[in-house]
Scaffold this active site. Structure first.
Site, PDB file in Angstrom:
ATOM      1  N   ASP A  34       0.836  -1.215   0.000  1.00 34.73           N
ATOM      2  CA  ASP A  34       0.000   0.000   0.000  1.00 34.73           C
ATOM      3  C   ASP A  34       0.862   1.253   0.000  1.00 34.73           C
ATOM      4  O   ASP A  34       2.062   1.207   0.252  1.00 34.73           O
ATOM      5  CB  ASP A  34      -0.913   0.007   1.235  1.00 34.73           C
ATOM      6  N   LYS A  56      -4.325   3.028  -2.823  1.00 34.08           N
ATOM      7  CA  LYS A  56      -5.066   3.274  -1.587  1.00 34.08           C
ATOM      8  C   LYS A  56      -4.819   4.633  -0.959  1.00 34.08           C
ATOM      9  O   LYS A  56      -4.760   4.745   0.255  1.00 34.08           O
ATOM     10  CB  LYS A  56      -4.757   2.202  -0.534  1.00 34.08           C
ATOM     11  N   MET A 170      -8.159   8.992   9.553  1.00 32.53           N
ATOM     12  CA  MET A 170      -8.868   9.412   8.335  1.00 32.53           C
ATOM     13  C   MET A 170      -9.867  10.533   8.624  1.00 32.53           C
ATOM     14  O   MET A 170     -10.925  10.589   8.011  1.00 32.53           O
ATOM     15  CB  MET A 170      -9.623   8.219   7.713  1.00 32.53           C
TER      16      MET A 170
END
Ligand SMILES: C[S@@+](CC[C@H](N)C(=O)[O-])C[C@H]1O[C@@H](n2cnc3c(N)ncnc32)[C@H](O)[C@@H]1O
Length: 258
Positions: A34, A56, A170
């Site tokens: 990733d 990602k 996030m």
């Protein structure tokens, strides 16, 4: 039949991968990795290993989750050792659970190699202990993006009542909304908060403030950032260490190189 290792590469600092994770990189025939892993770790791979970037970033998944699942299964069924390398820990907001479910459903052997999650490591490198006997006896790892509408309201209400420290993944693009929700559900607007961008890497940047002023102070701070809320953030003033060491090293290097 091959085997799949779902490996946490740690939060960014090269040295923060586990020995088991490093061995899984060194043994792999195929590595699917990733965006947030330290790319230097790939230099540990065998010379003939296939390295597949899965992307990602929040707005650019270069491979869909379905395509990643399919590749994991396909290579393992070809008898290969496959290492799926993810930032932080594979089971903390890393979709490792979903990938393991697919492998289990095809009876493909797998192992999970935990990694140090950014919710612990980024605060630690910013000098913020997520628990402390005087300030916090509970910590929650929270996603800033998964809850919407009424569900979100109940969620923040519950979190504010029951948790001392919040580590929000996030969440940076939702920062104004998150601060509003936390104040609305009972946290004082003076509650300390920190944003740590690219924690544990040489790019680490930390901004602190309160729920009332962080949106202005952290203007321009982007992903990947960890949001930490709670009294423990105050300890940074005494305990910050990493940025100091890094900056001292840079000054020394500039004075040597000229
Ligand atoms: C999809 S989640 C992956 C989390 C990862 N599995 C972990 O355990 O750390 C991505 C989010 O993790 C956080 N993150 C990952 N690496 C980070 C870092 N080095 N510094 C700060 N936050 C980080 C950010 O909130 C980012 O938006």
């Amino acid at each position: 039949m091959g085997k799949v290792y779902l490996v946490g590469a740690g939060p960014g600092d090269y040295d923060l991968i586990t020995l088991k994770g490093l061995k899984a990189i060194q043994e792999a025939d195929v590595i699917l990795y990733d965006r947030l892993i330290n790319q230097q770790l790939l230099e540990e791979a065998k010379e003939n290993a296939s390295l597949i970037f899965c992307g990602k970033s929040p707005d650019n998944h270069s491979l869909t989750q379905e395509a990643i699942n399919e590749l994991l299964c396909r290579y393992a069924l070809q008898g290969k050792v496959v290492t799926r390398l993810k930032g932080g820990d594979p089971f903390v907001f890393g979709r490792g659970g979903e990938e393991a479910e697919v492998l289990a459903s095809y009876q493909i052997p797998f192992e999970i190699v935990p990694g140090i999650t950014s919710g612990i490591a980024a605060p630690a490198y910013a000098g913020i202990p997520v628990t402390h006997r005087d300030f916090s006896s509970s910590v929650a790892f929270i996603s800033g993006v998964s809850k919407v509408g009424k569900e979100q309201e109940d969620y923040w209400k519950h979190v504010v009542k029951s948790m001392d420290t919040l580590c929000i993944y996030m969440g940076v693009s939702k920062l104004p909304d998150i601060c509003d929700q936390l104040i609305k559900h009972g946290l004082p607007s003076t509650t300390p908060i920190a944003l740590i961008r690219w924690g544990t890497t040489t790019e680490q940047e930390t901004v602190t403030g309160t729920l009332a002023d962080i949106v202005i102070k952290a203007h321009g701070i982007k992903n990947p950032s960890m949001i930490v809320v709670g009294e423990v953030v105050k300890l940074r003033e005494k305990l910050k260490w990493y940025e100091e060491i890094r900056d001292e090293k840079e000054v020394l290097l500039t004075s040597i190189v000229g």
